[in-house]
Design an enzyme around this catalytic site. Sequence first.
Site, short mmCIF file in Angstrom:
data_model
loop_
_atom_site.label_atom_id
_atom_site.label_comp_id
_atom_site.label_asym_id
_atom_site.label_seq_id
_atom_site.Cartn_x
_atom_site.Cartn_y
_atom_site.Cartn_z
N LEU A 1 -25.84 -58.18 -45.76
CA LEU A 1 -24.71 -58.50 -47.10
C LEU A 1 -23.45 -57.43 -46.74
O LEU A 1 -23.07 -56.13 -47.97
CB LEU A 1 -24.62 -58.11 -48.46
N GLU B 1 -19.57 -57.26 -45.46
CA GLU B 1 -18.64 -57.86 -45.09
C GLU B 1 -17.34 -56.84 -44.42
O GLU B 1 -16.61 -56.94 -43.51
CB GLU B 1 -17.35 -59.12 -45.76
N HIS C 1 -16.02 -68.61 -55.88
CA HIS C 1 -16.26 -69.06 -55.41
C HIS C 1 -14.74 -69.88 -54.90
O HIS C 1 -15.27 -71.08 -54.29
CB HIS C 1 -17.86 -69.58 -55.12
N GLN D 1 -18.70 -66.11 -46.18
CA GLN D 1 -19.88 -66.73 -46.55
C GLN D 1 -18.78 -68.21 -47.70
O GLN D 1 -18.47 -69.33 -47.53
CB GLN D 1 -20.98 -66.43 -47.37
N PHE D 2 -17.66 -67.29 -48.41
CA PHE D 2 -16.78 -67.85 -49.10
C PHE D 2 -15.45 -67.33 -48.86
O PHE D 2 -15.65 -65.71 -49.47
CB PHE D 2 -17.29 -67.83 -50.41
N ALA D 3 -14.43 -67.59 -49.13
CA ALA D 3 -12.82 -66.82 -48.86
C ALA D 3 -12.62 -65.59 -49.62
O ALA D 3 -12.56 -64.46 -50.05
CB ALA D 3 -12.04 -67.65 -49.23
N ASP D 4 -13.60 -66.23 -51.54
CA ASP D 4 -13.28 -64.68 -52.39
C ASP D 4 -14.05 -63.94 -52.13
O ASP D 4 -13.85 -62.65 -51.98
CB ASP D 4 -13.93 -65.27 -53.10
N PHE D 5 -15.21 -63.40 -51.51
CA PHE D 5 -16.16 -62.95 -50.39
C PHE D 5 -15.15 -61.46 -49.62
O PHE D 5 -15.89 -60.20 -49.38
CB PHE D 5 -17.36 -62.74 -49.98
#
Length: 668
Positions: free
Chosen positions: A406, A408, A475, A430-434
Amino acid sequence: MAIAAGTHTQMKFDRKSLTDKQLLSIYEKLLEPRLIEEKMLILLRQNKISKWFSGIGQEAISVGATLALKESEYILPMHRNLGVFTSRGIPYERLFSQFQGTANGFTKGRDRSFHFGTQEYKIVGMISHLGPQLALADGIALAGKLKKENTATAVFTGDGGSSEGDFHEALNVAAVWNLPVLFIVENNGYGLSTPSNEQFKFKSFVDKGPGYGIETISIDGNNILEVYLNISRLAEDIRKNPRPILIEANTFRMRGHEEASGTKYVPKELMDYWATKDPINNFEQYLLETGVLTAETAEKTRKKIKGQVDKAVKTAFSEPEVIPSTEQELADLYSPFEQQVVVPKSKSTSPKRFLDAITDGLRQSMERYPKLVLMGQDIAEYGGVFKATDGFVEKFGKDRVRNTPLCESAIIGTGLGLSIKGMKSMVEMQFADFVTEGFNQIVNNLAKSHWRWGQKADVVVRMPTGAGVAAGPFHSQSNEAWFFHTPGLKIVYPSTVYDAKGLLNAALEDPNPYMYFEHKVLYRSLTEEIPDDYYTVEIGKARLAAEGTDISIITYGMGVHWAQHVCKELGVSADIVDLRTLLPWDKEAVTETVKKTGKVLVLHEDCLTGGIGAEIAAWISEHCFTSLDAPVMREASLDTPVPFAPALEQNFLPKGRLKERIEELLRF
């Protein structure tokens, strides 16, 4: 000047099997950065240069490490590593041109001092954020490992820079993936004015390595032979047995962080102590004492280097100032690439969902580009949280379909490192938010690398985006506008199954950095009959999702489907322009539809304030004013975070307000 006769070295040198000739060569390489720096300090006092980051007292680390590597191996220095550049044989003239910001510099005047890279000399310079280059070293090492090149990569950071999260992420990835990287920490006691005891609690970096499961050694960074011989040994070892090693090189910064900051915060006794450990004075005295060097040879060597430096300075200072060319500045933003749209080879089609089209595009691009590597959390055996890469490990293997920790930032940086070595990569958020965790790598490394020093960033970042599935504020965000503002990126956002595959293939084909947005609601709710063969969609070209005469709705993503639904419900004849590519966006298509209807609504799922619609609306008002019969209107989500409860989420989204806004526009 040479040290006074009769003094004695404060260090113990062990030459091992090095010949006199090798020792003299090392001595000359050690002198080069010191004598250049002495010249730079004179120029600074004469107000002929603006700023300088001094590495005086630390030269042995840069020189020793660089000489220990093969010239074909990459090294990633920082701003106190002049010895890396000189030891790699970069002509002084080009270095001084870079320092002066002339067109002959490596960045053509676009960046300063050591903030540049050069494929010719296998050097990748830092950016000001201190930590991101560590992950680039991971990517370079990974590429070498995948290609079975048996190479080592070395990357520098400081004791202060080790506090950055990038340090942890890069070491952890290198450890997990057994990457042959030498992480060299120049422990010089201070981060600007902050002493090490206010940076970290441990006494030595040898306490740090075991936590990552990697070997760590601590060396005297002022002893050139200790640096050179240890790093030579370790580099040779990791070429055969790939793994990372953390090297603490103990040293001291004898001048300010940069010259303007001074050293008043350093206790005098500390400065006096480290002055006795000067790497050049001690090595020179050792060579004199052992008869390898004579005073006459030492003086001749200094005189030769000073002459070369003076000549280089004169050459660089005689160069004209950079003449700005707006056309050239814009042309250098992206790596040259002229897309040739690929059409399907056959008429074979089959029904596919939006998600299937993405999977199809990834699979066919993996087949088409053997140097393409996929990276992301849980994308291997698990197939990703949305199953876009389900079954890929069996087909392409874990070397090319890589689960990541984990982290990014490190993985996006690794992608750029792969690109530096001529490979391609896809990084799945995994999600654009991350993506916030990797924001710096995207906007400051991927986006700027070609413009700064001509290095392409062949990386596609996939971004599962959007609300509508009751996933809450972390998310569900639409964050394309964050990147729309960043020159050097390209952004695509498909709304159809056909485009989902074609735009992804086009993005992976292009050697420039892409943000590829894919709406989660569309994954399994949208099905189309699309070609089975590989094909691409033209980048920068919008499409008409519907044709009409009453109004124009300019939109993308889910906005296309909302606009189609509401216009059908109202019986409105509308041009619905699906932008598809957000950066660059299709100004010609927008101009054409504005001239056709004279009434324009810009619609997107992102929040209203500062959204992409604001730029498009402003551009229309400026360039298409005479064609307008009404104010340019916008509709978007509320200026709040995305709420969790379905009723709140639907109120947040613009779909419920779209009917009223269209009716308002029609009244003009």
